[in-house]
Design an enzyme around this catalytic site. Structure first.
Site, PDB file in Angstrom:
ATOM      1  N   LYS A  13       1.072  -1.220  -0.011  1.00 35.61           N
ATOM      2  CA  LYS A  13       0.036   0.340   0.024  1.00 35.61           C
ATOM      3  C   LYS A  13       1.376   0.814  -0.197  1.00 35.61           C
ATOM      4  O   LYS A  13       0.509   2.027  -0.234  1.00 35.61           O
ATOM      5  CB  LYS A  13      -0.865   0.215   1.330  1.00 35.61           C
ATOM      6  CG  LYS A  13      -1.527  -1.276   1.292  1.00 35.61           C
ATOM      7  CD  LYS A  13      -2.644  -1.305   2.332  1.00 35.61           C
ATOM      8  CE  LYS A  13      -1.829  -1.525   3.733  1.00 35.61           C
ATOM      9  NZ  LYS A  13      -1.292  -2.447   4.132  1.00 35.61           N
ATOM     10  N   ARG A  88      -9.424   0.857   9.376  1.00 37.76           N
ATOM     11  CA  ARG A  88      -8.878  -0.115   9.418  1.00 37.76           C
ATOM     12  C   ARG A  88     -10.144  -1.277  10.521  1.00 37.76           C
ATOM     13  O   ARG A  88      -9.780  -2.370  10.763  1.00 37.76           O
ATOM     14  CB  ARG A  88      -7.620  -0.570  10.212  1.00 37.76           C
ATOM     15  CG  ARG A  88      -6.264  -1.359   9.555  1.00 37.76           C
ATOM     16  CD  ARG A  88      -5.361  -0.825  10.664  1.00 37.76           C
ATOM     17  NE  ARG A  88      -4.190  -1.707  10.715  1.00 37.76           N
ATOM     18  CZ  ARG A  88      -3.088  -0.841   9.459  1.00 37.76           C
ATOM     19  NH1 ARG A  88      -3.449   0.244   9.411  1.00 37.76           N
ATOM     20  NH2 ARG A  88      -1.872  -2.028   9.107  1.00 37.76           N
ATOM     21  N   ARG A 122      11.939  -6.312   4.437  1.00 33.40           N
ATOM     22  CA  ARG A 122      11.152  -4.918   4.142  1.00 33.40           C
ATOM     23  C   ARG A 122      12.703  -3.870   5.477  1.00 33.40           C
ATOM     24  O   ARG A 122      13.210  -3.746   6.780  1.00 33.40           O
ATOM     25  CB  ARG A 122      10.828  -4.098   4.912  1.00 33.40           C
ATOM     26  CG  ARG A 122      10.113  -2.439   4.542  1.00 33.40           C
ATOM     27  CD  ARG A 122       8.431  -2.278   4.866  1.00 33.40           C
ATOM     28  NE  ARG A 122       7.537  -2.586   5.880  1.00 33.40           N
ATOM     29  CZ  ARG A 122       6.793  -2.641   6.232  1.00 33.40           C
ATOM     30  NH1 ARG A 122       5.911  -1.350   5.346  1.00 33.40           N
ATOM     31  NH2 ARG A 122       6.450  -3.225   7.349  1.00 33.40           N
TER      32      ARG A 122
END
Ligand code: AP5
Length: 209
Positions: A13, A88, A122
């Site tokens: 995202k 969320r 990441r």
């Protein structure tokens, strides 16, 4: 154009939002980034959310809704925005409907194994927020950002244990939003499994660009 980017942790995202910012010339609003910045600055909000965000649980709805409501009252969102990581939960989505008009909800779909692979690798620049990956997108100089030479670090919630918890939280509390927005005719699905450039092409096509 007011957009929501929906999808599990690690769906890409944030990566796609950076591209969508260029395409639509609208700001990217990431609740996760706002919480991390508050934590790093040691503000009252940061102290309140530190343990929660690092464990992979959700910050309470009241705090998060107030934060987004305030952010969407600012001048720079007049022409539109990308909400990344908000809403969320169903209560967040219901609250949002009371103070914002959403044009499209983009659902980035990716399986759990890819999420774990992406997030355990990441790395992020502490200075400018640029995104890297130990295997797929290494910085040219180890530990240093290509763009600004800032320090590249690993997020506290990118441990395998926290990633598994975030996936469970996603399934329990966030995935019901797919049906919520589909029923309202706002949902657009994007296959987020391929490489970034292909996902960007899928996104553009889904948006009719
Ligand atoms: P947040 O920062 O929103 O985290 P998240 O949703 O878990 O999303 P991520 O940032 O981990 O993933 P992403 O989908 O943006 O993927 P990215 O592009 O980085 O939230 C953090 C925490 O804040 C939450 O856990 C919670 O505690 C709190 N919070 C935030 N919002 C809240 C809310 N509304 N309510 C309550 N609490 C809230 O990509 C991931 C990696 O994969 C990168 O290394 C990237 O380079 C790589 N990658 C991306 N796309 C691809 C691709 N196509 N192929 C290969 N690699 C790729």
């Amino acid at each position: 154009m007011n957009l929501i980017f929906l999808g599990p942790p690690g769906a890409g995202k944030g990566t796609l939002a950076a591209k969508a910012v260029e395409l639509f010339k609208i700001p990217h609003i990431s609740t996760g980034s706002i919480f991390r910045a508050a934590r790093d600055a040691g503000t009252p909000l940061g102290l309140k959310v530190k343990a929660i965000i690092e464990s992979g649980k959700l910050v309470d709805d009241e705090t998060t809704i107030a934060l987004v409501r305030e952010r969407l009252s600012q001048e720079d969102v007049r022409a539109g925005y990308i909400l990344d990581g908000f809403p969320r939960t169903i209560p967040q989505a219901e609250a949002l409907a009371g103070f914002a008009r959403i044009d499209r909800v983009v659902n980035f779909d990716v399986p759990d194994e890819a999420v774990v692979e992406r997030l355990t690798g990441r790395q992020i620049c502490r200075n400018c927020g640029a995104n890297y990956h130990r295997v797929f997108k290494k910085p040219r100089q180890e530990g240093r950002c290509d763009a600004c030479e800032g320090e590249v670090y690993t997020r506290a919630d990118d441990s395998e244990e926290a990633i598994r918890r975030r996936l469970q939280v996603y399934r329990d509390q966030t995935a019901p939003l797919i049906g919520f927005y589909r029923e309202r005719g706002l949902l657009v699905d994007v296959d987020a499994r391929p490489a970034v450039e292909q996902v960007a092409a899928n996104f553009k096509k889904a948006m009719g660009r």
